[in-house]
Scaffold this active site. Sequence first.
Site, short mmCIF file in Angstrom:
data_model
loop_
_atom_site.label_atom_id
_atom_site.label_comp_id
_atom_site.label_asym_id
_atom_site.label_seq_id
_atom_site.Cartn_x
_atom_site.Cartn_y
_atom_site.Cartn_z
N ASN A 128 0.82 -1.20 0.00
CA ASN A 128 0.00 0.00 0.00
C ASN A 128 0.86 1.26 0.00
OD1 ASN A 128 -2.19 -1.75 0.21
ND2 ASN A 128 -2.16 -1.69 2.44
N VAL A 129 0.34 2.30 -0.60
CA VAL A 129 1.09 3.57 -0.68
C VAL A 129 0.59 4.58 0.34
CG1 VAL A 129 1.71 3.23 -3.10
CG2 VAL A 129 -0.42 4.42 -2.55
N HIS B 117 5.68 -0.18 -3.05
CA HIS B 117 5.17 0.49 -4.24
C HIS B 117 5.20 2.01 -4.13
CE1 HIS B 117 2.82 -3.46 -5.03
NE2 HIS B 117 4.07 -3.53 -5.44
N GLY C 292 -4.80 -9.19 3.82
CA GLY C 292 -5.53 -8.40 2.83
C GLY C 292 -4.90 -8.32 1.46
N SER D 217 -4.26 -10.66 -2.34
CA SER D 217 -4.60 -11.85 -3.13
C SER D 217 -3.40 -12.74 -3.39
CB SER D 217 -5.20 -11.41 -4.47
OG SER D 217 -4.22 -10.74 -5.25
#
Length: 230
Positions: free
Chosen positions: A87-88, A104, A170, A172
């Site tokens: 997450n960013v 990321h 959280g 995939s």
Amino acid sequence: MKNIVVLTGAGISADSGLSTFRDSDGLWANHRIEDVCTAEAMIYNRNGVIDFYNERRKELLGVEPNAAHYALAHLQDKFDVQIITQNVDDLHERAGSKNVLHLHGELLKLRSSKNPEAIVDMDGWKQDYDTRHPDGSLLRPHIVFFGEAVPNLPAAVDLCSKADMFIVIGTSLQVYPAASLVQYIRRDIPVRLVDPGTPDIRYIANPFVHIKKRAAEGVPELVDELMGLA
């Protein structure tokens, strides 16, 4: 057990109300990746890219960490916790987590177009179209665009190789190269996966438990269990 490494994905931020990218109604359903998340787009669609990330920042500054973020911060009281996040956003940091590695990029930072290591913090959510770095180059979002290398991947691999427990929250496990990190943990350490869906677990050969709950519910329960064992 001392070192706990946690890999988090969009699911933990979704529980704070942030838009996800890959769900059927997510951001990529409404935007073409090529138009807002590539180095090329920064050239031919600079204003559109900046508008897109300005909206993401504005959304981020309107939400708060959830129970999963706070639970992971609490886990630091008894364990050495290293968080690797896809997450960013800055929700882990706002909740109090001290060791957070962003794979990321980070939404609330900008960087030089010339030097990827010349990073500046933002004040607020809005980047102007013509903002420049002190080196003279136009600033761009501090985001790893599609097709770009992931600079923090070697550091993440190193953390995974030293883990005594690996927790996945959280995600995939289908977004690479982040999903490949499960291949660098020792095969004897326990793995806990918190996600209500069916992530790709084909490369997990470890002692494994899948907690099929949303992050804000499942993570506090898992942390309570681990704290009781410490």
